[in-house]
Write a protein that holds these residues in place. Structure first.
Motif, PDB file in Angstrom:
ATOM      1  N   GLN A 197      27.586  39.491  29.322  1.00 36.73           N
ATOM      2  CA  GLN A 197      28.258  40.395  29.376  1.00 36.73           C
ATOM      3  C   GLN A 197      27.786  40.575  31.206  1.00 36.73           C
ATOM      4  O   GLN A 197      27.569  39.864  32.081  1.00 36.73           O
ATOM      5  CB  GLN A 197      26.960  41.941  29.013  1.00 36.73           C
ATOM      6  CG  GLN A 197      27.064  41.757  27.938  1.00 36.73           C
ATOM      7  CD  GLN A 197      25.935  43.460  27.488  1.00 36.73           C
ATOM      8  OE1 GLN A 197      25.407  43.512  28.591  1.00 36.73           O
ATOM      9  NE2 GLN A 197      26.473  43.921  26.226  1.00 36.73           N
ATOM     10  N   ALA A 198      28.973  41.714  31.708  1.00 35.43           N
ATOM     11  CA  ALA A 198      28.990  41.300  33.596  1.00 35.43           C
ATOM     12  C   ALA A 198      29.713  42.376  33.501  1.00 35.43           C
ATOM     13  O   ALA A 198      29.968  43.924  32.869  1.00 35.43           O
ATOM     14  CB  ALA A 198      29.921  39.928  33.303  1.00 35.43           C
ATOM     15  N   THR A 199      29.974  43.459  35.235  1.00 37.28           N
ATOM     16  CA  THR A 199      30.498  43.920  34.946  1.00 37.28           C
ATOM     17  C   THR A 199      31.615  44.334  36.285  1.00 37.28           C
ATOM     18  O   THR A 199      32.152  42.704  36.314  1.00 37.28           O
ATOM     19  CB  THR A 199      29.545  44.610  36.949  1.00 37.28           C
ATOM     20  OG1 THR A 199      29.928  43.645  38.058  1.00 37.28           O
ATOM     21  CG2 THR A 199      28.050  44.875  36.906  1.00 37.28           C
ATOM     22  N   PRO A 200      32.824  44.861  35.813  1.00 30.17           N
ATOM     23  CA  PRO A 200      33.750  44.859  36.975  1.00 30.17           C
ATOM     24  C   PRO A 200      33.544  44.307  38.373  1.00 30.17           C
ATOM     25  O   PRO A 200      32.485  44.875  39.080  1.00 30.17           O
ATOM     26  CB  PRO A 200      34.801  46.278  37.096  1.00 30.17           C
ATOM     27  CG  PRO A 200      33.931  46.923  36.491  1.00 30.17           C
ATOM     28  CD  PRO A 200      32.109  46.669  35.624  1.00 30.17           C
ATOM     29  N   VAL A 201      34.072  43.943  39.038  1.00 28.97           N
ATOM     30  CA  VAL A 201      34.718  43.748  40.524  1.00 28.97           C
ATOM     31  C   VAL A 201      34.433  45.160  41.354  1.00 28.97           C
ATOM     32  O   VAL A 201      34.957  45.985  40.459  1.00 28.97           O
ATOM     33  CB  VAL A 201      35.319  42.975  40.859  1.00 28.97           C
ATOM     34  CG1 VAL A 201      35.372  43.429  42.648  1.00 28.97           C
ATOM     35  CG2 VAL A 201      35.550  41.365  40.993  1.00 28.97           C
ATOM     36  N   HIS A 202      33.433  45.230  41.741  1.00 29.14           N
ATOM     37  CA  HIS A 202      33.082  47.520  42.146  1.00 29.14           C
ATOM     38  C   HIS A 202      32.250  47.307  43.734  1.00 29.14           C
ATOM     39  O   HIS A 202      31.662  46.253  44.065  1.00 29.14           O
ATOM     40  CB  HIS A 202      32.262  47.867  41.197  1.00 29.14           C
ATOM     41  CG  HIS A 202      30.222  47.067  41.564  1.00 29.14           C
ATOM     42  ND1 HIS A 202      30.639  45.937  40.767  1.00 29.14           N
ATOM     43  CD2 HIS A 202      29.471  47.507  41.315  1.00 29.14           C
ATOM     44  CE1 HIS A 202      29.393  45.541  40.574  1.00 29.14           C
ATOM     45  NE2 HIS A 202      28.401  46.312  41.666  1.00 29.14           N
ATOM     46  N   ASP A 203      32.707  47.969  44.760  1.00 26.30           N
ATOM     47  CA  ASP A 203      31.659  48.341  45.692  1.00 26.30           C
ATOM     48  C   ASP A 203      30.297  49.452  45.048  1.00 26.30           C
ATOM     49  O   ASP A 203      30.096  50.097  43.976  1.00 26.30           O
ATOM     50  CB  ASP A 203      32.334  49.295  46.719  1.00 26.30           C
ATOM     51  CG  ASP A 203      33.075  50.400  46.177  1.00 26.30           C
ATOM     52  OD1 ASP A 203      32.569  50.859  45.579  1.00 26.30           O
ATOM     53  OD2 ASP A 203      33.987  50.399  47.322  1.00 26.30           O
ATOM     54  N   VAL A 232      30.884  44.741  48.200  1.00 27.15           N
ATOM     55  CA  VAL A 232      32.042  43.815  46.466  1.00 27.15           C
ATOM     56  C   VAL A 232      31.891  43.151  46.144  1.00 27.15           C
ATOM     57  O   VAL A 232      31.342  42.130  46.375  1.00 27.15           O
ATOM     58  CB  VAL A 232      33.285  44.116  47.408  1.00 27.15           C
ATOM     59  CG1 VAL A 232      34.505  44.419  45.791  1.00 27.15           C
ATOM     60  CG2 VAL A 232      33.588  45.466  47.970  1.00 27.15           C
ATOM     61  N   HIS A 233      31.129  43.021  44.602  1.00 26.91           N
ATOM     62  CA  HIS A 233      31.006  41.914  44.224  1.00 26.91           C
ATOM     63  C   HIS A 233      30.560  42.113  42.444  1.00 26.91           C
ATOM     64  O   HIS A 233      31.269  42.996  41.960  1.00 26.91           O
ATOM     65  CB  HIS A 233      29.540  41.573  44.414  1.00 26.91           C
ATOM     66  CG  HIS A 233      28.555  42.006  44.073  1.00 26.91           C
ATOM     67  ND1 HIS A 233      26.681  42.027  43.656  1.00 26.91           N
ATOM     68  CD2 HIS A 233      28.371  43.756  43.042  1.00 26.91           C
ATOM     69  CE1 HIS A 233      26.191  43.086  43.007  1.00 26.91           C
ATOM     70  NE2 HIS A 233      26.694  43.507  43.161  1.00 26.91           N
ATOM     71  N   GLN A 234      30.831  41.116  42.098  1.00 26.22           N
ATOM     72  CA  GLN A 234      30.908  41.146  40.110  1.00 26.22           C
ATOM     73  C   GLN A 234      29.523  40.505  40.287  1.00 26.22           C
ATOM     74  O   GLN A 234      28.723  39.152  40.754  1.00 26.22           O
ATOM     75  CB  GLN A 234      32.181  40.251  40.185  1.00 26.22           C
ATOM     76  CG  GLN A 234      31.987  40.711  38.084  1.00 26.22           C
ATOM     77  CD  GLN A 234      33.385  39.935  38.036  1.00 26.22           C
ATOM     78  OE1 GLN A 234      33.651  38.406  38.193  1.00 26.22           O
ATOM     79  NE2 GLN A 234      34.243  40.565  36.469  1.00 26.22           N
ATOM     80  N   THR A 274      35.971  50.412  41.292  1.00 25.45           N
ATOM     81  CA  THR A 274      35.869  49.160  41.060  1.00 25.45           C
ATOM     82  C   THR A 274      38.028  48.814  41.215  1.00 25.45           C
ATOM     83  O   THR A 274      37.815  49.330  41.565  1.00 25.45           O
ATOM     84  CB  THR A 274      36.397  49.168  39.772  1.00 25.45           C
ATOM     85  OG1 THR A 274      37.147  49.903  38.461  1.00 25.45           O
ATOM     86  CG2 THR A 274      34.531  49.658  39.004  1.00 25.45           C
ATOM     87  N   PHE A 275      37.828  47.058  41.542  1.00 20.62           N
ATOM     88  CA  PHE A 275      38.609  46.615  42.188  1.00 20.62           C
ATOM     89  C   PHE A 275      39.417  46.088  40.740  1.00 20.62           C
ATOM     90  O   PHE A 275      38.994  44.712  39.911  1.00 20.62           O
ATOM     91  CB  PHE A 275      38.462  45.521  43.397  1.00 20.62           C
ATOM     92  CG  PHE A 275      37.769  46.850  44.300  1.00 20.62           C
ATOM     93  CD1 PHE A 275      38.520  47.419  45.520  1.00 20.62           C
ATOM     94  CD2 PHE A 275      36.382  46.763  44.613  1.00 20.62           C
ATOM     95  CE1 PHE A 275      38.456  47.950  46.258  1.00 20.62           C
ATOM     96  CE2 PHE A 275      35.853  47.423  45.660  1.00 20.62           C
ATOM     97  CZ  PHE A 275      37.183  48.543  45.818  1.00 20.62           C
ATOM     98  N   GLU A 282      42.967  46.906  43.481  1.00 25.58           N
ATOM     99  CA  GLU A 282      43.698  48.199  43.884  1.00 25.58           C
ATOM    100  C   GLU A 282      42.420  48.411  43.255  1.00 25.58           C
ATOM    101  O   GLU A 282      41.430  48.188  42.714  1.00 25.58           O
ATOM    102  CB  GLU A 282      44.918  48.922  43.166  1.00 25.58           C
ATOM    103  CG  GLU A 282      44.432  48.339  41.184  1.00 25.58           C
ATOM    104  CD  GLU A 282      45.508  46.440  40.861  1.00 25.58           C
ATOM    105  OE1 GLU A 282      44.606  46.074  40.195  1.00 25.58           O
ATOM    106  OE2 GLU A 282      44.748  45.662  41.969  1.00 25.58           O
ATOM    107  N   PRO A 283      41.890  50.075  44.003  1.00 29.84           N
ATOM    108  CA  PRO A 283      40.475  50.594  43.985  1.00 29.84           C
ATOM    109  C   PRO A 283      40.970  51.259  42.398  1.00 29.84           C
ATOM    110  O   PRO A 283      42.540  51.585  42.621  1.00 29.84           O
ATOM    111  CB  PRO A 283      40.448  51.261  44.845  1.00 29.84           C
ATOM    112  CG  PRO A 283      41.212  51.322  45.704  1.00 29.84           C
ATOM    113  CD  PRO A 283      42.653  50.312  44.948  1.00 29.84           C
TER     114      PRO A 283
END
Length: 200
Positions: free
Chosen positions: A84-90, A140-142, A169-170, A175-176
């Motif tokens: 499992q993983a997150t989306p790219v996010h801040d 900003v990371h995943q 998320t990006f 695009e945010p």
């Protein structure tokens, strides 16, 4: 875990972090000293109640363990099922990430108009290791479970009630999209029952 969870260990962490924030609001100091406190916490795997380490087959879970009464910080367990993983996010606030079980992969990104670019290679965090995020040091990371065959658990500390913070998320071109994460649980561990005498 065969013994009852050693909740005084988490309570001591909360008290020490609150004391640090009473003494300073300088982010660099908070990240350094708070990171040392978190490193000590995640170097012991005897305190997290199992109900806050249960994975979901569909997506990662985010369990609130404690929120400061002034919402200066929150402590959260992230539970990652296999792969499992997150989306790219801040995050928009300072944060500390420490791995308790398994391992995590963290990939930093740079967001610019029309593009989302990885910064270097993904960084692997193993049990007892801690890293920092914030708008000043990289925000900003995943994040992903490094294992395809087991659950990983990490402890995150943020400089706000993170489940109520408006973040982003990006997408692939940067695009945010605004989101508020909330939490996976409706109650938190009772850290304040002084009748529970568990040695830390």
């Amino acid at each position: 875990m065969t013994q009852p969870p050693n909740l005084p260990r988490l309570r001591d962490f909360v008290l020490n972090l609150a004391g640090l924030l009473d003494a300073t609001d300088e982010e660099a100091r908070v990240l350094e000293a708070g990171g040392a406190l978190l490193k000590d916490l995640v170097s012991h795997d005897d305190w997290l109640p199992e109900e806050y380490a249960v994975p979901d087959p569909a997506r990662y879970r985010q369990y609130l363990l404690h929120c400061d009464s002034l919402q200066r910080f929150s402590v959260v367990s992230f539970v990652w099922g296999p792969g499992q993983a997150t989306p790219v996010h801040d995050h928009t606030v300072w944060g500390l990430v420490g791995v308790l079980r398994g391992a995590e992969l963290s990939q930093a990104y740079e967001v610019a108009p029309g593009r989302l670019t990885p910064i270097g290679k993904a960084h692997r965090l193993s049990p007892g290791e801690v890293e920092a995020v914030s708008p000043t040091v990289g925000d900003v990371h995943q994040v992903a479970n490094a294992h395809d065959d087991r659950t990983s658990v990490s402890i995150h500390v943020y400089g706000a009630n993170i489940g109520a913070v408006s973040r982003h998320t990006f997408g692939p071109t940067g695009e945010p999209k605004t989101f508020i994460s909330g939490y996976s649980n409706t109650h938190v561990p009772n850290l304040w029952d002084a009748s529970q005498k568990t040695a830390s």
